[in-house]
Design a protein around this motif. Structure first.
Motif, PDB file in Angstrom:
ATOM      1  N   GLY A  89       0.797  -1.436  -0.015  1.00  0.00           N
ATOM      2  CA  GLY A  89      -0.066   0.069  -0.046  1.00  0.00           C
ATOM      3  C   GLY A  89       0.902   1.243   0.027  1.00  0.00           C
ATOM      4  N   PRO A  90      -0.032   2.502  -0.097  1.00  0.00           N
ATOM      5  CA  PRO A  90       0.818   3.905  -0.188  1.00  0.00           C
ATOM      6  C   PRO A  90       1.353   4.012   1.202  1.00  0.00           C
ATOM      7  N   ASN A  91       2.059   5.187   1.310  1.00  0.00           N
ATOM      8  CA  ASN A  91       2.669   5.757   2.607  1.00  0.00           C
ATOM      9  C   ASN A  91       1.495   5.785   3.549  1.00  0.00           C
ATOM     10  N   ARG A  92       1.904   6.036   4.767  1.00  0.00           N
ATOM     11  CA  ARG A  92       0.725   6.388   5.829  1.00  0.00           C
ATOM     12  C   ARG A  92       1.248   7.880   6.168  1.00  0.00           C
TER      13      ARG A  92
ATOM     14  N   GLU B 263      -3.310   6.266  -5.275  1.00  0.00           N
ATOM     15  CA  GLU B 263      -3.836   7.189  -4.361  1.00  0.00           C
ATOM     16  C   GLU B 263      -2.671   8.072  -3.740  1.00  0.00           C
ATOM     17  N   GLN B 264      -2.380   9.233  -3.844  1.00  0.00           N
ATOM     18  CA  GLN B 264      -1.565   9.919  -3.571  1.00  0.00           C
ATOM     19  C   GLN B 264      -1.858  10.993  -2.554  1.00  0.00           C
ATOM     20  N   SER B 265      -2.839  11.219  -2.658  1.00  0.00           N
ATOM     21  CA  SER B 265      -3.588  12.848  -1.911  1.00  0.00           C
ATOM     22  C   SER B 265      -4.075  12.212  -0.376  1.00  0.00           C
ATOM     23  N   TYR B 266      -4.033  13.243   0.439  1.00  0.00           N
ATOM     24  CA  TYR B 266      -4.360  12.956   1.751  1.00  0.00           C
ATOM     25  C   TYR B 266      -5.269  13.858   2.273  1.00  0.00           C
ATOM     26  N   TYR B 267      -6.036  13.547   3.318  1.00  0.00           N
ATOM     27  CA  TYR B 267      -6.736  14.565   4.153  1.00  0.00           C
ATOM     28  C   TYR B 267      -6.494  13.844   5.545  1.00  0.00           C
ATOM     29  N   LYS B 268      -5.814  15.101   6.265  1.00  0.00           N
ATOM     30  CA  LYS B 268      -5.409  14.630   7.710  1.00  0.00           C
ATOM     31  C   LYS B 268      -4.586  13.409   7.807  1.00  0.00           C
ATOM     32  N   ASP B 269      -4.846  12.411   8.402  1.00  0.00           N
ATOM     33  CA  ASP B 269      -4.482  11.238   8.406  1.00  0.00           C
ATOM     34  C   ASP B 269      -4.891   9.807   7.546  1.00  0.00           C
TER      35      ASP B 269
END
Length: 293
Positions: free
Chosen positions: A73-76, A165-171
């Protein structure tokens, strides 16, 4: 300090490590990663200095890092105390909702109701959102939105690839839709294989169709000058085919229409049928539904 936890049962002689984008986490160099501390019930935990971090876990030998097995999976990302689940990601679904109408979400994973129930999204400042955990190893994650206004509208079913997916909202990973208002005016769903609506005219129209996995466009027309079938390769990997119903013989029109749509479904699974007269198009589709039962 930020306290991070994750449950994972390692083999004897192994440990869970955390690596990330800051100097505290080794700048993504596994040799400089932090070995987490084992506690009861195979909970691994660590405390690091407070800052916004981007990170992932991996498994390696307890005494010294040799073979590295990264989680999928992508980064956290996080800025707070977090309890993570191996190979799962927190995902935030958001859609633009300036009218603050009721919007529900449903989907194939259990946390999205397995398409058997709908989950109401929270409205705030013109945005509707819902956050849940999803398995990054699931290659078939599907979801759709449901609007409740004076009438009900469901968006086409969409596929989600968490790896991309590469975009984040908060965590959380962010899955954002800003064009549902136009989709509501543009796309209608007949069944799981067929969506229909007006003929796409602009690059934005094709982008919307592609976002909803509607890459096969079948346009019905009725013009003497055109041949039976014309292929047009359009923008954004959408295949736009024009079918001229003028060449269908009147005596077997309905049967040929049924066969044609069935051929497209067998080949492409999901198709977008379009015409600039929705009243005519709905008549064609009513014939198809009646004959296909």
């Amino acid at each position: 300090m930020i306290h991070l936890k994750i449950q994972f049962k390692t083999e004897f002689g192994q440990a869970v490590y955390i690596s990330g984008n800051s100097k505290y986490l080794g700048q993504w160099n596994p040799k400089q990663a932090i070995r987490m501390n084992w506690t009861e019930n195979d909970i691994w935990e660590v405390e690091i200095a407070y800052h916004k971090i981007e990170y992932k876990y991996f498994i390696s030998q307890y005494e010294s890092i040799q073979t590295v097995l990264w989680e999928s999976g992508p980064n956290r990302v996080t800025t707070k105390h977090t309890i993570d689940v191996w190979n799962y990601r927190k995902v935030c679904f958001q859609c633009l909702n300036p009218s603050n109408c009721l919007i529900y979400i449903s989907g194939s994973p259990e946390t999205l109701g397995k398409f058997q129930k709908r989950i109401r999204m929270k409205n705030k400042d013109g945005i509707s959102q819902y956050t849940c955990l999803l398995d990054v190893a699931d290659p078939q994650i599907q979801y759709q939105y449901h609007f409740l206004t004076k009438s009900e509208f469901s968006s086409p079913v969409q596929k989600l690839d968490l790896e991309s997916e590469q975009s984040y909202y908060k965590d959380a990973l962010l899955v954002y839709s800003d064009n549902l208002a136009k989709v509501k005016q543009m796309i209608f769903q007949l069944n799981k294989n067929i969506c229909y609506g007006y003929v796409p005219q602009s690059k934005e129209d094709y982008r919307i169709l592609k976002n909803f996995n509607l890459k096969t466009i079948v346009e019905f027309c009725n013009t003497q000058e055109k041949s039976l079938l014309e292929h047009q390769l359009q923008r954004d990997d959408c295949q736009h085919m024009i079918v001229n119903l003028y060449h269908f013989k009147q005596e077997n029109f309905t049967q040929r229409l049924l066969q044609l749509i069935q051929i497209f479904i067998q080949k492409y699974q999901l198709i977008y049928i379009c015409n600039n007269s929705l009243s005519h198009l709905r008549k064609y589709l009513q014939v198809y539904e009646k004959l296909s039962k």
